[in-house]
Enzyme design. Structure first.
Site, PDB file in Angstrom:
ATOM      1  N   SER A 162      -7.073   7.753 -54.438  1.00 32.21           N
ATOM      2  CA  SER A 162      -6.586   6.589 -54.849  1.00 32.21           C
ATOM      3  C   SER A 162      -7.112   5.512 -56.126  1.00 32.21           C
ATOM      4  O   SER A 162      -8.220   6.288 -56.070  1.00 32.21           O
ATOM      5  CB  SER A 162      -7.010   5.505 -53.223  1.00 32.21           C
ATOM      6  OG  SER A 162      -6.607   4.258 -53.519  1.00 32.21           O
ATOM      7  N   TYR A 214     -13.631   1.451 -47.984  1.00 31.75           N
ATOM      8  CA  TYR A 214     -12.061   2.129 -48.062  1.00 31.75           C
ATOM      9  C   TYR A 214     -12.350   2.805 -48.999  1.00 31.75           C
ATOM     10  O   TYR A 214     -11.843   3.910 -49.775  1.00 31.75           O
ATOM     11  CB  TYR A 214     -10.957   1.507 -47.828  1.00 31.75           C
ATOM     12  CG  TYR A 214      -9.570   2.876 -48.568  1.00 31.75           C
ATOM     13  CD1 TYR A 214      -9.365   3.078 -47.715  1.00 31.75           C
ATOM     14  CD2 TYR A 214      -9.211   1.972 -49.370  1.00 31.75           C
ATOM     15  CE1 TYR A 214      -7.750   4.033 -48.554  1.00 31.75           C
ATOM     16  CE2 TYR A 214      -8.033   3.023 -50.485  1.00 31.75           C
ATOM     17  CZ  TYR A 214      -7.174   3.663 -49.148  1.00 31.75           C
ATOM     18  OH  TYR A 214      -6.347   4.758 -49.644  1.00 31.75           O
ATOM     19  N   LYS A 219     -13.062   6.501 -50.851  1.00 27.04           N
ATOM     20  CA  LYS A 219     -11.805   6.732 -52.007  1.00 27.04           C
ATOM     21  C   LYS A 219     -13.079   7.732 -53.376  1.00 27.04           C
ATOM     22  O   LYS A 219     -12.628   8.898 -54.196  1.00 27.04           O
ATOM     23  CB  LYS A 219     -10.712   6.328 -52.084  1.00 27.04           C
ATOM     24  CG  LYS A 219      -9.837   6.002 -51.358  1.00 27.04           C
ATOM     25  CD  LYS A 219      -9.081   7.595 -50.810  1.00 27.04           C
ATOM     26  CE  LYS A 219      -8.289   7.280 -49.843  1.00 27.04           C
ATOM     27  NZ  LYS A 219      -7.529   8.154 -49.300  1.00 27.04           N
TER      28      LYS A 219
END
Length: 262
Positions: free
Chosen positions: A146, A159, A163
């Site tokens: 991401s 998160y 990533k």
């Protein structure tokens, strides 16, 4: 066996039932690959496989239920691909979850859930696929990272960390697997309109705010990401490994300022 750039090749797409994963699976099928979709949501995965096969007569698209963050499950997915297709050329580590919350309020349960699916799942999948590809003389591995791997957003600490961790795994694996003819790369989507991002993409204020930061002037689509993956697994990317291909419409290039009115 399909025709096209990937004709005769076999691929696995984890988290391929919907969203970005579905688009990637569909693109690989259109490019000629046999595809096994691995997903916890077996009902949706099976429906997706049926839809994709119907849209590409002669294509082999199958589904399997799997928690790809578990060693036994991911080994089972690899074995299933070898049994059904007799080979494994492409592995797409796409399964992932999100979760929001202020950094100081994030619980251990949230931490474990996101890291388990996103980071542990990608690690185990890349490792399992790499072992098989090493014995077969090569292959292509791609993981969904991401822009959050390097461009942080608030309320997404776990998160973001997951990533960034995926990118570290990809780059390390790329160095170690290159001598075996295996490339390992990642795609870094920006804001893509999927079920996972619906809270933002269906909020007019949030969308307007995001669009101010995207030079391309629109949100991304799953097909935008699928196109990037198609390149990374194609013959044209044979000498590219350890790379993060950012797919964000220019969002992370810098900070756009409003043009002064005349």
């Amino acid at each position: 066996m399909g025709s096209g750039a990937l004709g005769g090749q076999a691929a696995i797409v984890t988290g391929g039932a919907r969203g970005i994963g579905r688009a990637i699976a569909g693109r690989l099928v259109r490019d000629g690959a046999d595809v096994l979709i691995a997903d916890l949501d077996f009902g949706t995965a099976r429906a997706t496989a049926s839809d994709l096969a119907a849209a590409a007569p002669g294509a082999r698209v199958e589904a399997i239920e799997a928690d790809c963050a578990e060693r036994k499950a991911i080994d089972g997915v690899i074995d299933a691909a070898l049994e059904r297709f007799d080979r494994l050329d492409i592995f797409m580590a796409n399964a992932g979850v999100s979760g929001e919350g202020a950094f100081l309020d994030t619980t251990e349960a949230q931490l474990d859930r996101i890291l388990r699916t996103n980071l542990r799942g990608a690690f185990l999948g890349i490792q399992a696929a790499g072992r098989v590809m090493r014995e077969c003389g090569g292959g292509r591995i791609v993981a969904t990272a991401s822009t959050n791997a390097f461009w942080m957003e608030t309320d997404l600490a776990v998160y973001n960390a997951s990533k960034a961790g995926i990118l570290a795994v990809v780059r390390t694996a790329a160095m170690e697997l290159a001598p075996h003819g295996i490339t390992v790369n990642a795609v870094g989507p920006g804001l893509i309109a999927t079920d996972l991002t619906r809270r933002l993409t269906e909020d007019q204020i949030a969308t307007t705010t995001y669009l101010r930061q995207i030079p391309a002037g629109r949100l991304g689509t799953p097909d935008d990401v699928a196109g990037a993956v198609a390149f990374l697994v194609s013959p044209d990317a044979a000498w590219i490994t350890g790379h993060l291909l950012v797919v964000d419409g220019g969002q992370t290039l810098g900070t756009p300022f409003p043009t002064p009115s005349s």
